[in-house]
Design a protein around this motif. Structure first.
Motif, mmCIF file in Angstrom:
data_model
loop_
_atom_site.group_PDB
_atom_site.id
_atom_site.type_symbol
_atom_site.label_atom_id
_atom_site.label_comp_id
_atom_site.label_asym_id
_atom_site.label_seq_id
_atom_site.Cartn_x
_atom_site.Cartn_y
_atom_site.Cartn_z
ATOM 1 N N ASP A 276 22.088 -3.682 -0.427
ATOM 2 C CA ASP A 276 23.287 -4.423 -0.013
ATOM 3 C C ASP A 276 23.078 -5.074 1.349
ATOM 4 N N ILE B 109 23.299 -9.031 2.050
ATOM 5 C CA ILE B 109 24.319 -9.551 2.964
ATOM 6 C C ILE B 109 23.662 -10.309 4.113
ATOM 7 N N ARG C 297 29.991 -1.746 2.790
ATOM 8 C CA ARG C 297 30.200 -1.563 1.344
ATOM 9 C C ARG C 297 31.301 -2.487 0.834
ATOM 10 N N ALA D 152 29.844 -5.929 0.693
ATOM 11 C CA ALA D 152 28.914 -6.016 -0.440
ATOM 12 C C ALA D 152 29.648 -6.327 -1.740
#
Length: 86
Positions: free
Chosen positions: A12, A16, A80, A83
């Motif tokens: 992730d 990103i 998170r 993501a």
């Protein structure tokens, strides 16, 4: 003891970072940060400056991958959530 990096977290973070690093030079400029955040909604220049000040720990005007990783490790929940969007 530091929490081990989850393989999904690592993937992730890389995804990103690449999304923010629009020109692929391995670092995120304030312009890249602002433009990418604009795709998520309204962001002010002051907010971008604040984020740069927080994440760009060596104050060279860019967010390196290592600086991004350190920020991501300290803000796992936020990363998170990001993501899920990216």
């Amino acid at each position: 003891m530091a929490e081990a990096d989850d393989p999904q977290d690592i993937a992730d973070r890389e995804r990103i970072f690449k999304r923010f690093d629009a020109n692929g030079d391995g670092q995120i400029s304030a312009t890249e940060l602002g433009e990418t955040l604009q795709t998520l909604g309204s962001v002010t220049p002051e907010e971008v400056k604040y984020m740069m000040d927080e994440i760009d720990t060596n104050k060279d005007g860019f967010i390196s991958f290592q600086e991004f990783i350190e920020f991501a490790r300290a803000n796992r929940g936020l990363i998170r959530d990001v993501a899920k969007i990216f």
